[in-house]
Design a protein around this motif. Structure first.
Motif, PDB file in Angstrom:
ATOM      1  N   GLU A 123       2.771  -1.939 -11.087  1.00 40.36           N
ATOM      2  CA  GLU A 123       3.075  -1.272  -9.818  1.00 40.36           C
ATOM      3  C   GLU A 123       3.282   0.229 -10.031  1.00 40.36           C
ATOM      4  O   GLU A 123       2.910   1.037  -9.182  1.00 40.36           O
ATOM      5  N   ILE A 124       3.868   0.590 -11.150  1.00 37.76           N
ATOM      6  CA  ILE A 124       4.045   2.024 -11.440  1.00 37.76           C
ATOM      7  C   ILE A 124       2.680   2.683 -11.659  1.00 37.76           C
ATOM      8  O   ILE A 124       2.422   3.778 -11.153  1.00 37.76           O
TER       9      ILE A 124
ATOM     10  N   ALA B  11       0.058   1.855 -10.276  1.00 36.70           N
ATOM     11  CA  ALA B  11      -0.594   1.968  -8.966  1.00 36.70           C
ATOM     12  C   ALA B  11      -0.269   3.305  -8.293  1.00 36.70           C
ATOM     13  O   ALA B  11      -1.069   3.809  -7.501  1.00 36.70           O
ATOM     14  N   LEU B  12       0.887   3.892  -8.625  1.00 41.89           N
ATOM     15  CA  LEU B  12       1.213   5.193  -8.026  1.00 41.89           C
ATOM     16  C   LEU B  12       0.178   6.256  -8.389  1.00 41.89           C
ATOM     17  O   LEU B  12       0.030   7.255  -7.703  1.00 41.89           O
TER      18      LEU B  12
ATOM     19  N   TYR C  67      -3.120   5.580  -4.064  1.00 44.15           N
ATOM     20  CA  TYR C  67      -1.846   6.304  -3.913  1.00 44.15           C
ATOM     21  C   TYR C  67      -1.991   7.761  -4.375  1.00 44.15           C
ATOM     22  O   TYR C  67      -1.498   8.667  -3.706  1.00 44.15           O
TER      23      TYR C  67
ATOM     24  N   THR D 267       7.560  -2.631  -5.038  1.00 44.87           N
ATOM     25  CA  THR D 267       6.260  -2.073  -4.641  1.00 44.87           C
ATOM     26  C   THR D 267       6.252  -0.560  -4.892  1.00 44.87           C
ATOM     27  O   THR D 267       7.314   0.065  -4.981  1.00 44.87           O
ATOM     28  N   PRO D 268       5.075   0.036  -4.975  1.00 51.33           N
ATOM     29  CA  PRO D 268       5.015   1.493  -5.100  1.00 51.33           C
ATOM     30  C   PRO D 268       5.762   2.195  -3.964  1.00 51.33           C
ATOM     31  O   PRO D 268       6.419   3.213  -4.184  1.00 51.33           O
TER      32      PRO D 268
ATOM     33  N   MET E  24       9.366   2.305  -4.668  1.00 55.32           N
ATOM     34  CA  MET E  24       9.688   3.310  -5.701  1.00 55.32           C
ATOM     35  C   MET E  24       9.723   4.703  -5.091  1.00 55.32           C
ATOM     36  O   MET E  24      10.598   5.515  -5.393  1.00 55.32           O
TER      37      MET E  24
END
Ligand code: SF4
Length: 172
Positions: free
Chosen positions: A60-61, A63-64, A69, A154-155, A158
């Motif tokens: 998920e990190i 994905a940022l 994103y 989830t992103p 965060m």
């Protein structure tokens, strides 16, 4: 052979992904960027530390930073060294093998710095609490400024956490 053929003509059984809320994401990311510039006078540098996670939180990190994103466009940067970081994003229960590395990474990060514990495991060990291989949550090793819960979070969660952290720091 029949199963392969059926697999080729059948539609996937997975559910469709939820529609992304582009506008909400862009607004949130922009607010994080503005809060970082107000607090630090520049963009926010983040060092990710995996202290023993299952890698779900890392996905998920990561994905940022992906094409959807793409947080670098808002001034959020992942850096390779704690010496260049404002925020340590720490995942996983802290394993005994990673304890010293986390302490040394924290000491190497210049002040002012924030530690954000990401995921249920980082709060109190989560699924791995009680294991002989695990020290516990991140706060058992270094001071934590913010916990972001979820398995994995989830992103968007965060981003909301980072925004809250920067807003509190700016007002304090
Ligand atoms: S919180 Fe969930 S996804 Fe994150 S490291 Fe723990 S088990 Fe894995």
């Amino acid at each position: 052979m029949r199963r392969i053929f059926r697999g080729l003509i059948q539609r996937p059984l997975t559910e469709p992904a939820p529609a992304p809320d582009d506008a909400a994401l862009a607004e949130l990311a922009q607010r994080v960027d503005m809060a970082a510039r107000r607090t630090l006078g520049r963009s926010l540098s983040i060092r990710e530390v995996d202290a023993g996670s299952c890698n779900g939180c890392e996905l998920e990190i990561h994905a940022l930073n992906n094409a959807f994103y793409d947080l670098e466009r808002f001034g959020l940067r992942f850096v390779a060294s704690p010496r260049h970081a404002d925020v340590l994003l720490v995942t996983g229960p802290v394993t005994r093998n990673m304890r010293m590395a986390l302490e040394r990474t924290w000491r190497a990060t210049p002040d002012p710095k924030w530690v954000v514990a990401v995921g249920e495991c980082a709060v109190d060990g989560g699924l791995f609490a009680g294991s002989d291989a695990v020290v516990g949550g991140v706060s058992a090793v270094v001071p934590v400024d913010l916990h972001i819960r979820g398995c994995p979070p989830t992103p968007l969660a965060m981003l909301q956490g980072l925004l809250a952290l920067l807003s509190v720091s700016a007002s304090g």
